[in-house]
Design a protein around this motif. Sequence first.
Motif, PDB file in Angstrom:
ATOM      1  N   LEU A   1      18.798  70.350  34.463  1.00 21.44           N
ATOM      2  CA  LEU A   1      17.879  69.847  33.436  1.00 21.44           C
ATOM      3  C   LEU A   1      16.701  70.773  33.194  1.00 21.44           C
ATOM      4  CD1 LEU A   1      17.947  66.094  34.505  1.00 21.44           C
ATOM      5  CD2 LEU A   1      19.159  67.148  32.577  1.00 21.44           C
ATOM      6  N   GLU A   2      16.224  71.465  34.228  1.00 22.19           N
ATOM      7  CA  GLU A   2      15.089  72.369  34.052  1.00 22.19           C
ATOM      8  C   GLU A   2      15.494  73.641  33.311  1.00 22.19           C
ATOM      9  OE1 GLU A   2      12.175  71.315  37.733  1.00 22.19           O
ATOM     10  OE2 GLU A   2      14.125  72.207  38.223  1.00 22.19           O
TER      11      GLU A   2
ATOM     12  N   THR B   1      11.019  73.718  28.328  1.00 20.04           N
ATOM     13  CA  THR B   1       9.585  73.546  28.075  1.00 20.04           C
ATOM     14  C   THR B   1       9.146  72.128  28.426  1.00 20.04           C
ATOM     15  OG1 THR B   1       9.836  72.782  25.786  1.00 20.04           O
ATOM     16  CG2 THR B   1       9.712  75.190  26.137  1.00 20.04           C
ATOM     17  N   ARG B   2       7.873  71.971  28.635  1.00 14.97           N
ATOM     18  CA  ARG B   2       7.337  70.628  28.927  1.00 14.97           C
ATOM     19  C   ARG B   2       7.639  69.664  27.790  1.00 14.97           C
ATOM     20  NH1 ARG B   2       1.599  72.606  31.351  1.00 14.97           N
ATOM     21  NH2 ARG B   2       2.430  73.124  33.387  1.00 14.97           N
ATOM     22  N   GLU B   3       7.458  70.137  26.571  1.00 18.48           N
ATOM     23  CA  GLU B   3       7.690  69.277  25.398  1.00 18.48           C
ATOM     24  C   GLU B   3       9.141  68.825  25.333  1.00 18.48           C
ATOM     25  OE1 GLU B   3       4.163  71.676  25.036  1.00 18.48           O
ATOM     26  OE2 GLU B   3       6.229  72.339  25.272  1.00 18.48           O
ATOM     27  N   GLU B   4      10.043  69.744  25.610  1.00 23.60           N
ATOM     28  CA  GLU B   4      11.461  69.412  25.572  1.00 23.60           C
ATOM     29  C   GLU B   4      11.823  68.427  26.694  1.00 23.60           C
ATOM     30  OE1 GLU B   4      15.556  71.909  24.749  1.00 23.60           O
ATOM     31  OE2 GLU B   4      13.889  72.932  25.723  1.00 23.60           O
TER      32      GLU B   4
ATOM     33  N   ALA C   1       9.074  63.884  35.631  1.00 15.63           N
ATOM     34  CA  ALA C   1       8.438  64.625  36.726  1.00 15.63           C
ATOM     35  C   ALA C   1       8.497  66.130  36.459  1.00 15.63           C
ATOM     36  CB  ALA C   1       9.128  64.300  38.049  1.00 15.63           C
ATOM     37  N   ALA C   2       9.607  66.612  35.928  1.00 11.66           N
ATOM     38  CA  ALA C   2       9.737  68.045  35.620  1.00 11.66           C
ATOM     39  C   ALA C   2       8.774  68.458  34.519  1.00 11.66           C
ATOM     40  CB  ALA C   2      11.189  68.369  35.225  1.00 11.66           C
TER      41      ALA C   2
ATOM     42  N   CYS D   1       6.305  75.310  34.039  1.00 11.31           N
ATOM     43  CA  CYS D   1       7.595  75.848  33.631  1.00 11.31           C
ATOM     44  C   CYS D   1       7.690  77.312  34.039  1.00 11.31           C
ATOM     45  CB  CYS D   1       7.800  75.709  32.120  1.00 11.31           C
ATOM     46  SG  CYS D   1       7.793  74.004  31.573  1.00 11.31           S
ATOM     47  N   GLY D   2       8.950  77.754  34.196  1.00  6.82           N
ATOM     48  CA  GLY D   2       9.169  79.166  34.461  1.00  6.82           C
ATOM     49  C   GLY D   2       9.182  79.434  35.858  1.00  6.82           C
TER      50      GLY D   2
END
Length: 122
Positions: A61-62, A67-70, A115-116, A121-122
């Motif tokens: 999933l990550e 991205t955070r938005e996604e 949570a992710a 990110c990255g």
Amino acid sequence: MSASFFTSSGSVVVSNKRSAALAEFALVCARRCIKEHEHTLFVSKFESESSSIFPGYDFDLEELFSTREERQFWSDVFATLAFDLDAGTLGNQEDRTWAPSAASDARRISGLLAAAALRPCG
């Protein structure tokens, strides 16, 4: 054989049939959750990824939602999917015995994504 939806903090392991159904139902819900142009891009990306699902496929999933938005969008989608399954508006309407556990799986996937979305990110 099983498949999974996972992040660095956890996973949801499901049957192959369940993973395909969750992916298909998530796309149905995602199309209804589109509120911005960016969301359309998120859905198109997942549609492309879904076309290559095979038995035993593991959804990182990550990586898939980078991205955070996604991640937040898809967390909302899986939460909507859980609600719809509980309400009986998706899937086989004659036999609902599978729906509570599928809704639980969708809620757990939503939680992994939420949570992710809070982690860098990255």
